[in-house]
Design an enzyme around this catalytic site. Structure first.
Site, PDB file in Angstrom:
ATOM      1  N   ASN A  48       0.127  11.422  -8.764  1.00 55.06           N
ATOM      2  CA  ASN A  48      -0.268  10.698  -7.554  1.00 55.06           C
ATOM      3  C   ASN A  48       0.688   9.559  -7.233  1.00 55.06           C
ATOM      4  O   ASN A  48       1.168   8.862  -8.120  1.00 55.06           O
ATOM      5  CB  ASN A  48      -1.726  10.216  -7.619  1.00 55.06           C
ATOM      6  CG  ASN A  48      -2.100   9.499  -8.889  1.00 55.06           C
ATOM      7  OD1 ASN A  48      -1.511   9.714  -9.940  1.00 55.06           O
ATOM      8  ND2 ASN A  48      -3.099   8.637  -8.799  1.00 55.06           N
ATOM      9  N   GLU A  50       0.816   6.298  -4.893  1.00 48.21           N
ATOM     10  CA  GLU A  50       0.022   5.402  -4.043  1.00 48.21           C
ATOM     11  C   GLU A  50       0.926   4.538  -3.169  1.00 48.21           C
ATOM     12  O   GLU A  50       2.142   4.524  -3.324  1.00 48.21           O
ATOM     13  CB  GLU A  50      -0.894   4.554  -4.935  1.00 48.21           C
ATOM     14  CG  GLU A  50      -1.878   5.433  -5.685  1.00 48.21           C
ATOM     15  CD  GLU A  50      -2.957   4.670  -6.435  1.00 48.21           C
ATOM     16  OE1 GLU A  50      -2.821   3.448  -6.641  1.00 48.21           O
ATOM     17  OE2 GLU A  50      -3.945   5.331  -6.805  1.00 48.21           O
ATOM     18  N   CYS A  59      -1.919  12.660  -3.227  1.00 54.61           N
ATOM     19  CA  CYS A  59      -2.515  13.125  -4.485  1.00 54.61           C
ATOM     20  C   CYS A  59      -1.519  13.953  -5.297  1.00 54.61           C
ATOM     21  O   CYS A  59      -0.615  14.593  -4.740  1.00 54.61           O
ATOM     22  CB  CYS A  59      -3.725  14.006  -4.201  1.00 54.61           C
ATOM     23  SG  CYS A  59      -5.125  13.147  -3.502  1.00 54.61           S
ATOM     24  N   GLU A  61      -1.891  16.788  -6.751  1.00 53.58           N
ATOM     25  CA  GLU A  61      -1.888  18.227  -6.449  1.00 53.58           C
ATOM     26  C   GLU A  61      -0.925  18.538  -5.314  1.00 53.58           C
ATOM     27  O   GLU A  61      -0.176  19.517  -5.354  1.00 53.58           O
ATOM     28  CB  GLU A  61      -3.295  18.698  -6.042  1.00 53.58           C
ATOM     29  CG  GLU A  61      -4.346  18.565  -7.123  1.00 53.58           C
ATOM     30  CD  GLU A  61      -5.042  17.212  -7.160  1.00 53.58           C
ATOM     31  OE1 GLU A  61      -4.407  16.188  -6.792  1.00 53.58           O
ATOM     32  OE2 GLU A  61      -6.215  17.164  -7.547  1.00 53.58           O
ATOM     33  N   CYS A  98      -9.736  16.667  -4.758  1.00 52.45           N
ATOM     34  CA  CYS A  98     -10.350  16.179  -3.509  1.00 52.45           C
ATOM     35  C   CYS A  98     -10.304  17.277  -2.433  1.00 52.45           C
ATOM     36  O   CYS A  98      -9.567  18.266  -2.544  1.00 52.45           O
ATOM     37  CB  CYS A  98      -9.656  14.908  -3.031  1.00 52.45           C
ATOM     38  SG  CYS A  98      -8.117  15.187  -2.149  1.00 52.45           S
ATOM     39  N   CYS A 101      -6.856  18.119  -0.783  1.00 52.98           N
ATOM     40  CA  CYS A 101      -5.986  18.950  -1.634  1.00 52.98           C
ATOM     41  C   CYS A 101      -6.476  20.394  -1.661  1.00 52.98           C
ATOM     42  O   CYS A 101      -5.675  21.327  -1.714  1.00 52.98           O
ATOM     43  CB  CYS A 101      -5.888  18.367  -3.039  1.00 52.98           C
ATOM     44  SG  CYS A 101      -4.893  16.867  -3.076  1.00 52.98           S
TER      45      CYS A 101
HETATM   46  N1  THU Z   1      -6.207  11.537  -6.581  1.00 55.50           N
HETATM   47  C1  THU Z   1      -5.415  12.633  -6.840  1.00 55.50           C
HETATM   48  O1  THU Z   1      -4.228  12.496  -7.160  1.00 55.50           O
HETATM   49  N2  THU Z   1      -5.980  13.854  -6.713  1.00 55.50           N
HETATM   50  C2  THU Z   1      -7.266  14.098  -6.356  1.00 55.50           C
HETATM   51  O2  THU Z   1      -7.649  15.252  -6.203  1.00 55.50           O
HETATM   52  C3  THU Z   1      -8.183  12.980  -6.173  1.00 55.50           C
HETATM   53  C4  THU Z   1      -7.589  11.629  -6.185  1.00 55.50           C
HETATM   54  C5  THU Z   1      -5.606  10.202  -6.698  1.00 55.50           C
HETATM   55  C6  THU Z   1      -5.436   9.465  -5.400  1.00 55.50           C
HETATM   56  C7  THU Z   1      -5.432   8.024  -5.865  1.00 55.50           C
HETATM   57  O3  THU Z   1      -4.108   7.677  -6.229  1.00 55.50           O
HETATM   58  C8  THU Z   1      -6.281   8.026  -7.119  1.00 55.50           C
HETATM   59  O4  THU Z   1      -6.420   9.376  -7.517  1.00 55.50           O
HETATM   60  C9  THU Z   1      -7.655   7.416  -6.921  1.00 55.50           C
HETATM   61  O5  THU Z   1      -8.315   7.999  -5.861  1.00 55.50           O
END
Ligand code: THU
Length: 137
Positions: A48, A50, A59, A61, A98, A101
């Protein structure tokens, strides 16, 4: 559909775990790693990413999927995800990708493609997102 051996599944999950090392998650402190297995055996990782403008976060994925697709148009055989770290207690039901994704997976994975989740059971994409939106291209 390609049959995936238990050892390949473990290698892919380990790659997803390893991807978390470089997670850029200073705002959530919540690392996620993902690894895509292509039919030709190549593995592409993502973690991920940010952003101070929170909504721009990408994300793990999607980073992995876009990285794989940038390198190769080979079919995707499987996806593995490793969510959070050992200090974070997560209910199994929450250890899933999520919705955004899942929709992006629909673009690149067949409905029966396995999605392995570190510490949780595996799902097919169709189990994660039935009745998904698609355009006939
Ligand atoms: N996140 C992912 O990388 N994948 C997901 O399927 C759900 C959330 C990340 C986004 C953010 O950087 C952190 O998790 C908290 O939400």
């Amino acid at each position: 559909m390609t049959t995936i051996s238990k050892s390949t599944e473990e290698i892919l999950i380990e790659a997803a775990r390893a991807a978390k090392v470089n997670s850029y998650s200073p705002y959530s402190n919540f690392p996620v790693g993902a690894a895509v297995l292509l039919e030709d055996g190549q593995i592409f990782k993502g973690t991920n990413m940010e952003n101070a403008s929170y909504g721009l976060t990408c994300c793990a994925e999607r980073v992995a999927l876009f990285s794989a697709r940038t390198a190769s148009s080979a079919k995707i055989s499987a996806l593995a995800i490793s969510i959070g770290h050992e200090d974070i207690e997560l209910a199994k039901d929450s250890m899933v990708p999520c919705g955004a994704c899942r929709q992006v997976m629909t673009e690149f994975l067949d409905p029966e493609t396995p999605v392995y989740i570190d510490g949780n059971r595996s799902f097919t994409l169709d189990e994660l997102l039935p009745y998904s939106f698609k355009l006939n291209v």
